[in-house]
Scaffold this active site. Sequence first.
Site, PDB file in Angstrom:
ATOM      1  N   GLU A 348      46.562  31.629  61.436  1.00 17.31           N
ATOM      2  CA  GLU A 348      45.450  31.935  60.418  1.00 17.31           C
ATOM      3  C   GLU A 348      44.119  31.892  60.979  1.00 17.31           C
ATOM      4  OE1 GLU A 348      43.195  30.424  56.432  1.00 17.31           O
ATOM      5  OE2 GLU A 348      45.205  29.631  56.921  1.00 17.31           O
ATOM      6  N   SER A 351      40.908  33.910  55.499  1.00 15.03           N
ATOM      7  CA  SER A 351      41.599  34.312  54.241  1.00 15.03           C
ATOM      8  C   SER A 351      40.485  35.058  53.601  1.00 15.03           C
ATOM      9  CB  SER A 351      41.954  32.972  53.526  1.00 15.03           C
ATOM     10  OG  SER A 351      43.172  32.411  54.080  1.00 15.03           O
ATOM     11  N   ARG A 394      38.011  28.653  65.360  1.00 18.70           N
ATOM     12  CA  ARG A 394      39.599  29.166  65.578  1.00 18.70           C
ATOM     13  C   ARG A 394      39.481  30.582  66.370  1.00 18.70           C
ATOM     14  NH1 ARG A 394      44.030  27.909  60.918  1.00 18.70           N
ATOM     15  NH2 ARG A 394      43.193  25.874  60.479  1.00 18.70           N
TER      16      ARG A 394
END
Length: 430
Positions: A348, A351, A394
């Site tokens: 992920e 979102s 990330r």
Amino acid sequence: MHDIRFIRENPEAFDAGLARRGAAPAAAGILDLDARRRAVTTRLQESQSRRNDASKAIGQAMGKGDKDTAEALKAEVAELKQVMPALEEEDRQLAAELEAVLAALPNLPADDVPQGNDEADNVELGKWGSPRDFSFTPKEHADLGPALGLDFETGASIAGARFTFLRGSMARLHRALGQFMLDRQTGQNGYTECAPPLLVRDEAVFGTGQLPKFADDLFQTTDGRWLIPTAEVSLTNAVREQIVDEDRLPIRMAALTQCFRSEAGAAGKDTRGFIRQHQFEKVELVSVVRPEDSDAEHERMLKAAQGVLEALELPYRTMLLCTGDMGATARKTYDLEVWLPGQGAYREISSCSNCGDFQARRMNTRYKPALGDAGAKKTEFLHTLNGSGLAVGRTLVAVLENYQQEDGSVMVPSVLQPYMGGLERLTAEN
């Protein structure tokens, strides 16, 4: 927060929605509490009305010389004044109890959200890009990064686990990613750049749904403020307790901020590396829109996040989260998962959630629709959406793993090179 009128009119549908989230039925208890509160409110209003009428009648009786009636009315008013404070307190307590019950419940999922228990039940909607075919065994970022300035040991020595110290061109690449993302979201996707507070009050964190249930996931200061877990909190609360003019809609805001999470619910997960940190940076996207526009805005926000990954040429897939994997405030969520060759897995990186009117009710954020043929309309609650565009740390991990070379260096994606002063490669020397 849920609409009590919807629960009154649709108790079975409300419980069915909760059941899809794995929550127990709640409508009966809510309606019982609501009925008790409304009964007390009615008694209080009747007492207030009778006190006012009796007070007026005292003057009239005195004017007529009717002392007996005046004294009887005075006695009635005095009795009402003694009874009303208890009714007011009972009304306040029942209202607070009802709000607490409603505040603890998750949002109801949209009809097209798949049923499921956890991430294994999420639905893949599509993939973009092809994972690179390496001529060597790619390393994970935690093995590759330290030689290039990703210093886990110094970060841990200063602040403890889940903190990292970035040096040299690694720090610059991290900064370049955040600036590139923010420039893209504001320049191409129409979001207004904001620099919001990183410390917020209780009511702000309540408004976006982290309080009261998820306090353990947050950091709190000694003066009672909260460090934001994401700029969603600050940006969404920018319209708190407002009646927004319809011509201001849609409101689209973006911010690049530090974020802070205790990771209380993630013990033992991603303890190695830069993926799950207590302190990290993220470009947050928030939209505030009319109810009829929120589904289309959700798709638009998703494309804004996808565009960053595509510009960086990072393979990813789009997932529709199931009912058991969504956040408590969301009615529908898309996740973007980027390919990490070192792990050999998609992880992920963003979102994007449509919260419907759930947060707006907690914040009392409304708008008044423009006048139509029917004349003036009542105010309505707005819809709020939030998404990552993207998580900077990330994305740094994804760049390191996807752009790594056999000699341990890392190529800089072409779109980031202008932010890096033309630097094309990260090496141990820079």
